[in-house]
Design a protein around this motif. Structure first.
Motif, PDB file in Angstrom:
ATOM      1  N   SER A  69       5.859 -13.735  -0.359  1.00 16.51           N
ATOM      2  CA  SER A  69       6.360 -14.834   0.466  1.00 16.51           C
ATOM      3  C   SER A  69       7.876 -14.769   0.601  1.00 16.51           C
ATOM      4  O   SER A  69       8.463 -15.497   1.408  1.00 16.51           O
ATOM      5  CB  SER A  69       5.954 -16.187  -0.133  1.00 16.51           C
ATOM      6  N   TYR A  70       8.516 -13.900  -0.183  1.00 21.05           N
ATOM      7  CA  TYR A  70       9.967 -13.722  -0.117  1.00 21.05           C
ATOM      8  C   TYR A  70      10.269 -12.232  -0.185  1.00 21.05           C
ATOM      9  O   TYR A  70      10.157 -11.598  -1.240  1.00 21.05           O
ATOM     10  CB  TYR A  70      10.651 -14.463  -1.277  1.00 21.05           C
ATOM     11  N   ILE A  71      10.639 -11.655   0.967  1.00 23.59           N
ATOM     12  CA  ILE A  71      10.808 -10.200   1.039  1.00 23.59           C
ATOM     13  C   ILE A  71      12.047  -9.811   1.861  1.00 23.59           C
ATOM     14  O   ILE A  71      11.957  -9.031   2.809  1.00 23.59           O
ATOM     15  CB  ILE A  71       9.553  -9.522   1.619  1.00 23.59           C
ATOM     16  N   PRO A  72      13.235 -10.329   1.516  1.00 24.78           N
ATOM     17  CA  PRO A  72      14.422 -10.015   2.323  1.00 24.78           C
ATOM     18  C   PRO A  72      14.796  -8.538   2.285  1.00 24.78           C
ATOM     19  O   PRO A  72      15.485  -8.049   3.188  1.00 24.78           O
ATOM     20  CB  PRO A  72      15.509 -10.880   1.691  1.00 24.78           C
ATOM     21  N   PHE A  73      14.368  -7.836   1.235  1.00 23.16           N
ATOM     22  CA  PHE A  73      14.643  -6.400   1.120  1.00 23.16           C
ATOM     23  C   PHE A  73      13.359  -5.588   1.251  1.00 23.16           C
ATOM     24  O   PHE A  73      13.240  -4.508   0.685  1.00 23.16           O
ATOM     25  CB  PHE A  73      15.317  -6.096  -0.222  1.00 23.16           C
ATOM     26  N   SER A  74      12.409  -6.116   2.012  1.00 21.87           N
ATOM     27  CA  SER A  74      11.082  -5.517   2.113  1.00 21.87           C
ATOM     28  C   SER A  74      10.414  -5.579   0.742  1.00 21.87           C
ATOM     29  O   SER A  74      10.853  -6.316  -0.144  1.00 21.87           O
ATOM     30  CB  SER A  74      11.148  -4.087   2.652  1.00 21.87           C
ATOM     31  N   ALA A  75       9.347  -4.814   0.541  1.00 22.14           N
ATOM     32  CA  ALA A  75       8.622  -4.842  -0.727  1.00 22.14           C
ATOM     33  C   ALA A  75       7.735  -3.616  -0.803  1.00 22.14           C
ATOM     34  O   ALA A  75       7.541  -2.906   0.192  1.00 22.14           O
ATOM     35  CB  ALA A  75       7.782  -6.122  -0.842  1.00 22.14           C
ATOM     36  N   GLY A  76       7.200  -3.373  -2.002  1.00 22.62           N
ATOM     37  CA  GLY A  76       6.309  -2.230  -2.161  1.00 22.62           C
ATOM     38  C   GLY A  76       7.060  -0.916  -2.284  1.00 22.62           C
ATOM     39  O   GLY A  76       8.271  -0.891  -2.516  1.00 22.62           O
ATOM     40  N   PRO A  77       6.362   0.200  -2.111  1.00 21.16           N
ATOM     41  CA  PRO A  77       6.970   1.516  -2.356  1.00 21.16           C
ATOM     42  C   PRO A  77       8.113   1.859  -1.412  1.00 21.16           C
ATOM     43  O   PRO A  77       8.951   2.698  -1.739  1.00 21.16           O
ATOM     44  CB  PRO A  77       5.801   2.495  -2.165  1.00 21.16           C
ATOM     45  N   ARG A  78       8.201   1.190  -0.257  1.00 20.16           N
ATOM     46  CA  ARG A  78       9.281   1.515   0.682  1.00 20.16           C
ATOM     47  C   ARG A  78      10.283   0.364   0.785  1.00 20.16           C
ATOM     48  O   ARG A  78      10.872   0.091   1.828  1.00 20.16           O
ATOM     49  CB  ARG A  78       8.698   1.853   2.053  1.00 20.16           C
ATOM     50  N   ASN A  79      10.512  -0.306  -0.340  1.00 17.50           N
ATOM     51  CA  ASN A  79      11.481  -1.398  -0.331  1.00 17.50           C
ATOM     52  C   ASN A  79      12.899  -0.846  -0.210  1.00 17.50           C
ATOM     53  O   ASN A  79      13.123   0.365  -0.291  1.00 17.50           O
ATOM     54  CB  ASN A  79      11.330  -2.273  -1.579  1.00 17.50           C
ATOM     55  N   CYS A  80      13.867  -1.744  -0.034  1.00 18.42           N
ATOM     56  CA  CYS A  80      15.260  -1.330   0.155  1.00 18.42           C
ATOM     57  C   CYS A  80      15.807  -0.700  -1.116  1.00 18.42           C
ATOM     58  O   CYS A  80      15.832  -1.334  -2.172  1.00 18.42           O
ATOM     59  CB  CYS A  80      16.110  -2.520   0.562  1.00 18.42           C
ATOM     60  N   ILE A  81      16.260   0.529  -0.995  1.00 21.47           N
ATOM     61  CA  ILE A  81      16.744   1.275  -2.155  1.00 21.47           C
ATOM     62  C   ILE A  81      18.077   0.722  -2.675  1.00 21.47           C
ATOM     63  O   ILE A  81      18.436   0.930  -3.826  1.00 21.47           O
ATOM     64  CB  ILE A  81      16.884   2.772  -1.780  1.00 21.47           C
ATOM     65  N   ALA A  82      18.791  -0.024  -1.816  1.00 19.41           N
ATOM     66  CA  ALA A  82      20.153  -0.456  -2.158  1.00 19.41           C
ATOM     67  C   ALA A  82      20.265  -1.963  -2.366  1.00 19.41           C
ATOM     68  O   ALA A  82      21.343  -2.526  -2.239  1.00 19.41           O
ATOM     69  CB  ALA A  82      21.121  -0.014  -1.062  1.00 19.41           C
ATOM     70  N   GLN A  83      19.172  -2.625  -2.715  1.00 19.63           N
ATOM     71  CA  GLN A  83      19.223  -4.084  -2.791  1.00 19.63           C
ATOM     72  C   GLN A  83      20.126  -4.588  -3.918  1.00 19.63           C
ATOM     73  O   GLN A  83      20.807  -5.609  -3.757  1.00 19.63           O
ATOM     74  CB  GLN A  83      17.826  -4.676  -2.901  1.00 19.63           C
ATOM     75  N   ARG A  84      20.183  -3.895  -5.046  1.00 18.17           N
ATOM     76  CA  ARG A  84      21.094  -4.320  -6.124  1.00 18.17           C
ATOM     77  C   ARG A  84      22.545  -4.121  -5.706  1.00 18.17           C
ATOM     78  O   ARG A  84      23.415  -4.935  -6.023  1.00 18.17           O
ATOM     79  CB  ARG A  84      20.796  -3.554  -7.418  1.00 18.17           C
ATOM     80  N   PHE A  85      22.795  -3.023  -4.991  1.00 17.10           N
ATOM     81  CA  PHE A  85      24.136  -2.774  -4.460  1.00 17.10           C
ATOM     82  C   PHE A  85      24.533  -3.903  -3.509  1.00 17.10           C
ATOM     83  O   PHE A  85      25.652  -4.414  -3.574  1.00 17.10           O
ATOM     84  CB  PHE A  85      24.158  -1.427  -3.730  1.00 17.10           C
ATOM     85  N   ALA A  86      23.628  -4.288  -2.625  1.00 14.88           N
ATOM     86  CA  ALA A  86      23.918  -5.338  -1.646  1.00 14.88           C
ATOM     87  C   ALA A  86      24.263  -6.646  -2.337  1.00 14.88           C
ATOM     88  O   ALA A  86      25.217  -7.338  -1.948  1.00 14.88           O
ATOM     89  CB  ALA A  86      22.717  -5.526  -0.719  1.00 14.88           C
ATOM     90  N   MET A  87      23.498  -7.013  -3.365  1.00 15.89           N
ATOM     91  CA  MET A  87      23.760  -8.267  -4.058  1.00 15.89           C
ATOM     92  C   MET A  87      25.132  -8.241  -4.751  1.00 15.89           C
ATOM     93  O   MET A  87      25.872  -9.233  -4.726  1.00 15.89           O
ATOM     94  CB  MET A  87      22.651  -8.543  -5.079  1.00 15.89           C
ATOM     95  N   LEU A  88      25.489  -7.096  -5.339  1.00 13.39           N
ATOM     96  CA  LEU A  88      26.807  -6.969  -5.954  1.00 13.39           C
ATOM     97  C   LEU A  88      27.906  -7.138  -4.912  1.00 13.39           C
ATOM     98  O   LEU A  88      28.903  -7.826  -5.143  1.00 13.39           O
ATOM     99  CB  LEU A  88      26.947  -5.599  -6.626  1.00 13.39           C
ATOM    100  N   SER A 132       0.820  -1.210   0.000  1.00 16.34           N
ATOM    101  CA  SER A 132       0.000   0.000   0.000  1.00 16.34           C
ATOM    102  C   SER A 132       0.855   1.261   0.000  1.00 16.34           C
ATOM    103  O   SER A 132       1.939   1.300   0.582  1.00 16.34           O
ATOM    104  CB  SER A 132      -0.908  -0.001   1.235  1.00 16.34           C
ATOM    105  N   THR A 133       0.366   2.291  -0.655  1.00 19.33           N
ATOM    106  CA  THR A 133       1.022   3.606  -0.599  1.00 19.33           C
ATOM    107  C   THR A 133       0.546   4.398   0.620  1.00 19.33           C
ATOM    108  O   THR A 133       1.013   5.511   0.854  1.00 19.33           O
ATOM    109  CB  THR A 133       0.732   4.423  -1.870  1.00 19.33           C
ATOM    110  N   LYS A 134      -0.369   3.811   1.387  1.00 20.60           N
ATOM    111  CA  LYS A 134      -0.926   4.502   2.557  1.00 20.60           C
ATOM    112  C   LYS A 134      -0.189   4.129   3.848  1.00 20.60           C
ATOM    113  O   LYS A 134       0.077   4.983   4.679  1.00 20.60           O
ATOM    114  CB  LYS A 134      -2.412   4.176   2.696  1.00 20.60           C
ATOM    115  N   HIS A 135       0.146   2.846   3.989  1.00 17.59           N
ATOM    116  CA  HIS A 135       0.756   2.389   5.241  1.00 17.59           C
ATOM    117  C   HIS A 135       2.285   2.391   5.123  1.00 17.59           C
ATOM    118  O   HIS A 135       2.940   1.359   5.348  1.00 17.59           O
ATOM    119  CB  HIS A 135       0.259   0.985   5.593  1.00 17.59           C
TER     120      HIS A 135
END
Length: 513
Positions: free
Chosen positions: A444-463, A96-99
């Motif tokens: 069911s798989y959200i190690p970097f959170s999900a939705g509009p407030r997901n982790c901004i640096a997840q591609r960096f982390a994987m690299l 949600s963009t609300k919560h």
């Protein structure tokens, strides 16, 4: 007599308000949700106050997750918390963009991060996210990847230089290199050029403050800044913050001076007042996240304190989480020799194609290693929970949640839910083959959170994780000393073991065949 009457009135007022909170319209909705029976007034706080006994608290937390599946509620005095782990319910909140507002749970971090991206809300979060998103554009990640690859090579070389089998306590060993990589990518400053005393002081302060935040979180009476500042822990936190903020501020100031000199040098060169040799001597360093923040400040979008809080957030959010993911990945590969051999075969082939070196492009081709990392993140998500507050009523699968409710979203719980992960305790990288993820619930798989407030640096982390793990697997056989089945978890800000965990690194060219 007057004091007695005053205290009596305060008590009556509190009890009246407590009755309204517990049994008013919102309280009635919350109390329909299953959960442990609490005590009058204090609720379930006694389940969590013995913070010195970290492991039992961890067990209490996950017993609640499992016992009251798919959701539970607890009361901390007048505060209700609802825990969820079913993907459908997670999607209602995260999608949600609300919560999108973080809950009061994160307030204990504000003295550290002020209102940086991880704790900011509303328009500030939106504008800050917009400023920071370009930092992780693919073209900039390519420059970051060069730094990460170099640090991964240094990590491997530090073991190779011993010339023999070596046993390492993994987390401190990995942490040195992840901190180096983060500081160079975030601040453009290599810690190799920094006084080792200040580096050690910073790392020690980092872990001390994490523990204080945890201590404070489970004691609601310490959430008030003024009250907390009067306690020994509050005074200790003040000293620690001077170290953490001072370290960051010093590097920001140095980088600003560098920018000033560089711009002046460019101006002088354009006016033909310096030689080519002099210009080459002050060549531009590789781009860092800090450079983009400084550019934004020059445009009037950020203040100096804004810059510091975002650098603090990036290092804090990326240091422990990445260190732990590398730790769990290496530990799992150590205990699964067949999978370790498959990763080595893939890494060796990539290395051979690139003259024994990793490149930005070659990291993208390590698909089997990536599946192993994803499976490690499923079993041991370093950030194992998220907490939000509902901005309005939210209809979950089985219950209506009132507005203003603190939600505890269990990443660890959903990642091990047998309804979505057959044999969830088994380490199986093939879960992430394209054909196996096709019909899986996206939440069911959200190690970097999900939705509009997901982790901004997840591609960096994987690299970063790939760049650190690949050289180790290429150069060493990994053998267990300690085993994950014996690991005792701590209820910390991250999924962190409280005791040393060691593995053996055996140089491949010395391995007896």
């Amino acid at each position: 007599m007057f004091v007695t009457i005053l205290l009596l009135l305060v008590l009556i007022g509190y009890l009246t308000y407590h009755y309204y909170v517990q049994y008013g319209p919102n309280g009635q909705l919350i109390n329909k949700i299953p959960g442990p029976i609490g005590y009058p007034i204090i609720g379930n706080i006694l389940l969590f106050t013995r913070i010195d006994l970290l492991v039992p608290i961890w067990k209490v937390h996950f017993n609640l997750i499992n016992q009251y599946y798919p959701l539970f509620k607890i009361w901390f005095f007048l505060i209700s918390i609802v825990g969820i782990r079913h993907p459908d319910d997670l999607e209602v909140i995260l999608g949600s963009t609300k919560h999108i507002e973080k809950s009061k749970i994160y307030d204990v971090l504000k003295s550290w991060f002020n209102t940086g991206l991880i704790v900011s809300k509303g328009s500030k979060w939106q504008s800050r996210r917009k400023i920071l998103t370009p930092t992780f554009h693919f073209n900039i990640l390519q420059q970051f990847a060069e730094i990460l690859i170099e640090e991964g090579e240094r990590m491997s070389t530090s073991l190779k230089n011993t010339g023999d089998t070596i046993t390492k306590d993994l987390i401190p060993f990995i942490g040195v290199h992840t901190m180096n990589a983060l500081c160079e990518t975030a601040m453009g400053t290599s810690l190799k050029e920094t006084d080792s005393f200040h580096i050690q002081q910073y790392r020690k302060a980092f872990h001390q403050l994490t523990k204080i935040c945890l201590y404070r979180f489970f004691r609601p009476w310490l959430h008030n800044e003024w009250i907390f500042s009067l306690t020994p822990k509050g005074r200790e936190q003040t000293k620690i913050l001077k170290i953490l903020h001072g370290f960051t501020e010093k590097i920001i100031a140095e980088r600003k001076i560098y920018h000033k000199h560089y711009e002046q040098h460019k101006k002088n060169f354009s006016e033909n007042s310096v030689t080519v040799a002099e210009t080459t001597a002050i060549k531009k360093k590789r781009l860092a996240m800090l450079d983009l923040l400084i550019s934004a400040s020059q445009e009037g979008l950020l203040t100096d304190s804004d810059i510091r809080e975002e650098v603090d957030v990036f290092i804090a959010a990326g240091y422990d989480t990445t260190t732990l993911t590398i730790f769990y990945t290496l530990s799992l590969l150590t205990e699964h020799k067949d999978i370790q051999d498959c990763v080595r075969k893939e890494v060796d082939a990539i290395m051979q194609e690139n003259q024994g070196k990793l490149t930005v492009q070659s990291l993208q081709y390590l698909q089997y290693l990536e599946r192993c990392i994803k499976e490690a993140l499923r079993l041991y998500p370093s950030g194992y929970f998220i907490s939000r507050v509902t901005s309005e009523k939210a209809q979950l699968k089985s219950h209506l949640i009132p507005a203003g409710t603190i939600m505890f979203l269990s990443i660890y719980g959903v990642h091990r839910d047998p309804n979505f992960w057959p044999n969830p305790e088994i380490f199986d990288p093939d879960r992430f083959l394209p054909e196996n993820i096709q019909n899986r619930h996206p939440y069911s798989y959200i190690p970097f959170s999900a939705g509009p407030r997901n982790c901004i640096a997840q591609r960096f982390a994987m690299l970063e994780i790939k760049a650190m793990v690949a050289p180790l697997i290429h150069n060493f056989y990994l053998e267990p000393v300690d085993y994950l089945k014996d690991l005792r978890m701590a209820f910390d800000g991250t999924l962190c073991p409280p005791h040393p965990h060691c593995i053996k690194f055996i140089p491949i060219d010395r391995k007896c065949v």
